[in-house]
Design an enzyme around this catalytic site. Structure first.
Site, PDB file in Angstrom:
ATOM      1  N   HIS A 131      90.205 -10.055  -9.184  1.00 30.77           N
ATOM      2  CA  HIS A 131      90.659 -11.427  -9.477  1.00 30.77           C
ATOM      3  C   HIS A 131      89.518 -12.201 -10.120  1.00 30.77           C
ATOM      4  O   HIS A 131      88.357 -12.097  -9.719  1.00 30.77           O
ATOM      5  CB  HIS A 131      91.234 -12.105  -8.242  1.00 30.77           C
ATOM      6  CG  HIS A 131      90.264 -12.607  -7.231  1.00 30.77           C
ATOM      7  ND1 HIS A 131      89.662 -13.846  -7.313  1.00 30.77           N
ATOM      8  CD2 HIS A 131      89.807 -12.057  -6.076  1.00 30.77           C
ATOM      9  CE1 HIS A 131      88.898 -14.045  -6.267  1.00 30.77           C
ATOM     10  NE2 HIS A 131      88.944 -12.966  -5.499  1.00 30.77           N
ATOM     11  N   ASP A 157      82.680 -14.006  -5.055  1.00 23.98           N
ATOM     12  CA  ASP A 157      84.131 -13.963  -4.866  1.00 23.98           C
ATOM     13  C   ASP A 157      84.833 -14.694  -6.005  1.00 23.98           C
ATOM     14  O   ASP A 157      85.128 -15.877  -5.899  1.00 23.98           O
ATOM     15  CB  ASP A 157      84.475 -14.607  -3.520  1.00 23.98           C
ATOM     16  CG  ASP A 157      85.953 -14.520  -3.188  1.00 23.98           C
ATOM     17  OD1 ASP A 157      86.663 -13.704  -3.809  1.00 23.98           O
ATOM     18  OD2 ASP A 157      86.399 -15.284  -2.318  1.00 23.98           O
ATOM     19  N   GLU A 207      94.465 -15.540  -7.526  1.00 25.06           N
ATOM     20  CA  GLU A 207      94.440 -14.757  -6.283  1.00 25.06           C
ATOM     21  C   GLU A 207      94.205 -15.655  -5.080  1.00 25.06           C
ATOM     22  O   GLU A 207      94.770 -15.437  -3.998  1.00 25.06           O
ATOM     23  CB  GLU A 207      93.337 -13.695  -6.363  1.00 25.06           C
ATOM     24  CG  GLU A 207      93.306 -12.717  -5.186  1.00 25.06           C
ATOM     25  CD  GLU A 207      92.365 -13.133  -4.067  1.00 25.06           C
ATOM     26  OE1 GLU A 207      92.289 -12.403  -3.061  1.00 25.06           O
ATOM     27  OE2 GLU A 207      91.709 -14.203  -4.174  1.00 25.06           O
ATOM     28  N   GLU A 208      93.374 -16.683  -5.275  1.00 29.39           N
ATOM     29  CA  GLU A 208      92.971 -17.528  -4.159  1.00 29.39           C
ATOM     30  C   GLU A 208      94.107 -18.384  -3.618  1.00 29.39           C
ATOM     31  O   GLU A 208      93.996 -18.950  -2.538  1.00 29.39           O
ATOM     32  CB  GLU A 208      91.797 -18.428  -4.581  1.00 29.39           C
ATOM     33  CG  GLU A 208      90.527 -17.674  -4.961  1.00 29.39           C
ATOM     34  CD  GLU A 208      89.842 -17.021  -3.775  1.00 29.39           C
ATOM     35  OE1 GLU A 208      90.396 -17.068  -2.661  1.00 29.39           O
ATOM     36  OE2 GLU A 208      88.741 -16.474  -3.960  1.00 29.39           O
ATOM     37  N   ASP A 247      86.932  -6.558  -5.015  1.00 34.40           N
ATOM     38  CA  ASP A 247      86.905  -7.968  -4.632  1.00 34.40           C
ATOM     39  C   ASP A 247      85.707  -8.191  -3.714  1.00 34.40           C
ATOM     40  O   ASP A 247      85.709  -7.740  -2.573  1.00 34.40           O
ATOM     41  CB  ASP A 247      88.209  -8.329  -3.919  1.00 34.40           C
ATOM     42  CG  ASP A 247      88.372  -9.821  -3.693  1.00 34.40           C
ATOM     43  OD1 ASP A 247      87.410 -10.568  -3.950  1.00 34.40           O
ATOM     44  OD2 ASP A 247      89.461 -10.230  -3.256  1.00 34.40           O
ATOM     45  N   HIS A 288      83.689 -18.737  -0.002  1.00 33.56           N
ATOM     46  CA  HIS A 288      84.543 -19.895  -0.279  1.00 33.56           C
ATOM     47  C   HIS A 288      83.784 -21.217  -0.144  1.00 33.56           C
ATOM     48  O   HIS A 288      84.367 -22.238   0.218  1.00 33.56           O
ATOM     49  CB  HIS A 288      85.782 -19.896   0.630  1.00 33.56           C
ATOM     50  CG  HIS A 288      86.832 -18.931   0.199  1.00 33.56           C
ATOM     51  ND1 HIS A 288      88.085 -18.880   0.777  1.00 33.56           N
ATOM     52  CD2 HIS A 288      86.831 -17.966  -0.759  1.00 33.56           C
ATOM     53  CE1 HIS A 288      88.809 -17.935   0.197  1.00 33.56           C
ATOM     54  NE2 HIS A 288      88.053 -17.361  -0.742  1.00 33.56           N
TER      55      HIS A 288
END
Length: 475
Positions: free
Chosen positions: A121, A133, A167-168, A196, A283
């Site tokens: 992603h 990420d 994707e998130e 990922d 994140h």
């Protein structure tokens, strides 16, 4: 640049004269006796792509989320891939935030009916640039794609690279792509490999264990480097491979850890800090270029190249087979069993040993094969037995033929009772083939469960699904 690359780039004029050059079909090209060794991927090249992602985030409010730096990330990849000679396609995802686009690139050689697909992603969360990420997975497969174009080896299979949107927010980009595939197009994808987060600072080396023969390819690389691995469980239902797994496509991949904490045993195995998160910036705004560890990024990039060369680059003739289930569906009452025939057929080369297994069964149901292993070309009898406690409902059971040189799947639809929710439960029965989002409530094994994450195939009550479902109690 060699002649084939010049032709792909549209260069077909010499001294003002049009030159027509005929080449045999890539499928018919003679293959070398042994496979070509995979290249060593220079981690500095992967880091250069990450630096570009960081620059894109800096110019777009500090992130690469849809509507911010995502589109610029797509444009950067597209420019790199087209310059290398790839067929590149943008696919607008109508269900994605800001209708973001997936990016797909296919190397135009090898058998188009046998595709090895790699994906990562490309989007970040809105709170940071997402360099681990998932800049790391995106940059690594980009560099592998560029190395494949540069080496230009004879190909046994097609290789398709994909960078997913959104994707998130629930695997939307990959789900959209899979939903657009016809049954024939799905059957052409031999395997989907997902990458990922592969550069976590307090890293571990995790290998997806969904398909044993795919895991064995990655394990072979890491064993050759003296690097111990563990099976990946934290990724179950939480990254883009779930979109492919839900329709029966064999999946695999690599992961270095996210927000969960490294154990003392893992610290002894890999170093780092026990009790700390694998990625403490997961994140968060600190997921920047300084959040990346070079060692795992280097190893994982090389492992990706190794897998591509092992699974798709030309060698001796690929032995292959197919799997089918007859009948393709069956109904039972709780406590009963149903039997079907699983047939295998050689489709290329010589027969090979095939180990049979089944997944996606409802709670309390078991599957047995007689015999459990066959030579491709032979049949086996699958018996699915339910218990008195097996909840009513319909499940999509995936039958996997794990061959010595290839993997193939087939689907069997099992209906227990009338296909409704378990007695006393008002919520719909959990469906192993469905996609769930946070807040969805299902019934399964006499309990109701609330989804806490995006998932598909993650069974409520399974210890591996602890992060995906919250038990609301018996119903």
């Amino acid at each position: 640049m060699n002649v084939k690359k010049l032709l792909r780039s549209g260069v077909a004029a010499v001294a003002g004269l049009a030159v027509a050059v005929a080449f045999p079909s890539p499928v018919a090209t003679a293959q070398p006796a042994t496979a070509v060794a995979a290249p060593d991927i220079a981690v500095s090249d992967v880091q250069a792509h990450l630096n570009e992602f960081q620059s894109i985030a800096n110019r777009n409010g500090g992130n690469r989320a849809p509507g911010r730096g995502y589109d610029a990330s797509v444009s950067y990849l597209e420019q790199e891939l087209r310059a290398a000679g790839y067929d590149v396609t943008r696919q607008r995802c109508t269900s994605c935030a800001a209708q973001s686009e997936n990016l797909l690139a296919e190397w135009p050689e090898g058998d188009p009916n046998q595709v090895i697909m790699l994906g990562a992603h490309l989007d970040s969360v809105g709170s940071g640039p997402g360099i681990n990420d998932n800049g790391t997975g995106s940059a690594a497969i980009l560099q592998v794609a560029l190395e494949l174009a540069e080496a230009d080896p004879a190909m046994a299979k097609r290789v398709r690279f994909a960078w997913w949107a959104d994707e998130e927010s629930g695997l939307r980009g990959s789900r959209y792509y899979v939903s657009t595939l016809s049954g024939t197009e799905r059957s052409r994808i031999d395997a989907y490999l997902n990458f990922d987060m592969i550069g976590s600072r307090n890293w571990g080396y995790f290998v997806y264990d969904d398909v044993a023969s795919i895991k064995a390819v990655f394990d072979e690389y890491f064993q050759s480097e003296g690097v111990p691995t563990e099976r990946a469980t934290a990724t179950d239902g939480r990254s883009d491979h779930s979109s492919f797994k839900s329709v029966g496509i064999p999946v695999g991949g690599l992961f270095t850890g996210a927000g969960s904490r490294k154990s003392s045993a893992q610290q002894q195995k890999w170093g780092g800090t026990a009790g700390a998160a694998f990625d403490s910036c997961y994140h968060r705004s600190c997921d920047t270029i300084s959040n990346i560890a070079t060692a795992p990024l280097d190893h994982n990039s090389d492992a990706i190249a190794y897998a591509v060369w092992q699974m798709a680059v030309g060698g001796t003739e690929q032995n292959d087979f197919s799997v089918s289930v007859n009948p393709a569906s069956g109904s039972v009452e709780p406590g009963e069993s149903v039997t079907v025939t699983v047939s295998t057929q050689v489709t290329a080369g010589q027969p090979q040993a095939v180990q049979l297994s089944a997944s996606g069964l409802p709670s309390g149901a078991t599957a047995s094969f007689d015999p459990p292993s066959v030579q491709s070309g032979a049949d086996s009898v699958l018996t699915v037995s339910t218990s008195a406690d097996t909840p009513t409902g319909t499940s999509q059971v995936t039958v996997l033929g794990d061959g010595a040189e290839a993997d193939r799947t087939a689907s069997f639809t099992l209906t227990v009772g009338d296909g409704g929710p378990p007695p006393g439960c008002d919520s719909p029965a959990w469906d192993g083939a469905a996609n769930y989002a946070p807040g969805d409530v299902v019934s399964h094994a006499g309990h109701e469960w609330e989804s806490t994450w995006y998932s598909s195939g993650a069974e409520p009550g399974d210890p591996r699904s602890w992060a995906v479902w919250s038990d609301l109690g018996a119903c």
